[in-house]
Design an enzyme around this catalytic site. Structure first.
Site, mmCIF file in Angstrom:
data_model
loop_
_atom_site.group_PDB
_atom_site.id
_atom_site.type_symbol
_atom_site.label_atom_id
_atom_site.label_comp_id
_atom_site.label_asym_id
_atom_site.label_seq_id
_atom_site.Cartn_x
_atom_site.Cartn_y
_atom_site.Cartn_z
ATOM 1 N N SER A 104 0.836 -1.209 0.000
ATOM 2 C CA SER A 104 0.000 0.000 0.000
ATOM 3 C C SER A 104 0.868 1.255 0.000
ATOM 4 O O SER A 104 2.012 1.227 0.455
ATOM 5 C CB SER A 104 -0.880 0.036 1.253
ATOM 6 O OG SER A 104 -1.691 -1.112 1.330
HETATM 7 N N1 SAH Z 1 -0.041 -5.084 4.042
HETATM 8 C C1 SAH Z 1 0.625 -5.473 2.830
HETATM 9 C C2 SAH Z 1 -0.262 -5.213 1.632
HETATM 10 C C3 SAH Z 1 -0.375 -6.442 0.821
HETATM 11 S S1 SAH Z 1 -1.610 -6.428 -0.448
HETATM 12 C C4 SAH Z 1 1.993 -4.836 2.700
HETATM 13 O O1 SAH Z 1 2.354 -3.982 3.512
HETATM 14 O O2 SAH Z 1 2.714 -5.237 1.801
HETATM 15 C C5 SAH Z 1 -2.838 -7.509 0.245
HETATM 16 C C6 SAH Z 1 -2.381 -8.860 0.659
HETATM 17 O O3 SAH Z 1 -3.525 -9.590 1.054
HETATM 18 C C7 SAH Z 1 -1.698 -9.672 -0.440
HETATM 19 O O4 SAH Z 1 -0.445 -10.084 -0.013
HETATM 20 C C8 SAH Z 1 -2.639 -10.868 -0.633
HETATM 21 O O5 SAH Z 1 -1.959 -12.062 -0.976
HETATM 22 C C9 SAH Z 1 -3.314 -10.952 0.720
HETATM 23 N N2 SAH Z 1 -4.598 -11.646 0.721
HETATM 24 C C10 SAH Z 1 -5.585 -11.580 -0.208
HETATM 25 N N3 SAH Z 1 -6.606 -12.382 0.134
HETATM 26 C C11 SAH Z 1 -6.263 -12.980 1.298
HETATM 27 C C12 SAH Z 1 -6.902 -13.927 2.155
HETATM 28 N N4 SAH Z 1 -8.107 -14.441 1.882
HETATM 29 N N5 SAH Z 1 -6.245 -14.303 3.277
HETATM 30 C C13 SAH Z 1 -5.018 -13.803 3.574
HETATM 31 N N6 SAH Z 1 -4.367 -12.911 2.802
HETATM 32 C C14 SAH Z 1 -4.979 -12.497 1.683
#
Ligand code: SAH
Length: 210
Positions: free
Chosen positions: A62
């Site tokens: 993000s």
């Molecule tokens: N907080 C992260 C943002 C990652 S983007 C950072 O600082 O990098 C969102 C993340 O949510 C992705 O890594 C994706 O794989 C994860 N995600 C999506 N659906 C999910 C689910 N059902 N359970 C766990 N993680 C999930």
């Protein structure tokens, strides 16, 4: 030892101070975390631009202002135990860890979870634990949490997450499909007590939900 890029972080924090209402406590957490250590090498030059960046598996880290706004909405205390859904590269978890006692984070992609775990350990974030799994189920073993947030967009916040937050606790999540709103939910003794809207946002989808 590489340059720790503190002056770039200072400039980033100055921008966030103008652009968001985030508290000084949250801004100082952003200032502490080396974002360049969380992004792929080929993106490291852009690590202190206030925008999302690709991190592999079709996922993104993000933008810093979004991390600051979400941390601010959680109103964390140093003794709080926090649940994160969507570890990604671990950056958001690291900023959160600066503000609370423990972060329990669930990531769907095994490779992202493993890399985040290694990176967080190398950087000394011992209060963050990461597990691979479907975040829609939360992480009941460490519940109840004082706060929970999602870094991927849900059609609606999954019930198990609401159930794993203590009464009086807070959830922050992007909610919606293509059009998403950032919402803050306060949990009561019988489910959601209050819901406030914090504007339009754009996040990757919560997998399994769409
Ligand atoms: N907080 C992260 C943002 C990652 S983007 C950072 O600082 O990098 C969102 C993340 O949510 C992705 O890594 C994706 O794989 C994860 N995600 C999506 N659906 C999910 C689910 N059902 N359970 C766990 N993680 C999930």
């Amino acid at each position: 030892m590489t340059d720790d890029r503190a002056s770039e972080r200072d400039r980033l924090v100055d921008r966030l101070r103008r652009r968001t209402d985030a508290s000084e406590r949250v801004l100082s957490a952003v200032r502490s975390v080396p974002r360049h250590a969380f992004v792929p090498d080929e993106r490291a030059a852009d690590a202190y631009a206030d925008r999302p960046l690709p991190i592999g598996e079709g996922q993104t880290i993000s933008a810093p202002h979004m991390v600051a706004v979400m941390c601010d909405l959680l109103e964390l205390s140093p003794s709080d135990r926090v649940l994160e859904i969507g570890t990604g590269c671990g950056y958001h978890a690291a900023v959160t860890a600066e503000l609370c006692e423990t972060v329990s984070s669930v990531e769907y992609h095994e490779r992202l979870a493993r890399q985040a775990r290694e990176r967080l350990a190398t950087l000394g974030y011992e209060t963050v634990r990461v597990r691979v799994g479907d975040g829609r189920e939360g992480w009941p073993e460490h519940a109840p949490y004082d706060a929970c947030y999602l870094t991927c967009a849900a059609r609606e916040v999954p019930d198990p997450l609401v159930e794993q937050v203590r009464p009086g606790g807070v959830l922050v999540a992007p909610v919606g499909d293509r059009v998403q709103r950032l919402v803050r939910l306060t949990v009561g003794s019988d489910g959601i007590r209050e819901r406030t809207d914090h504007g339009g946002v754009r996040f990757v989808p919560l997998l399994g939900d769409h």
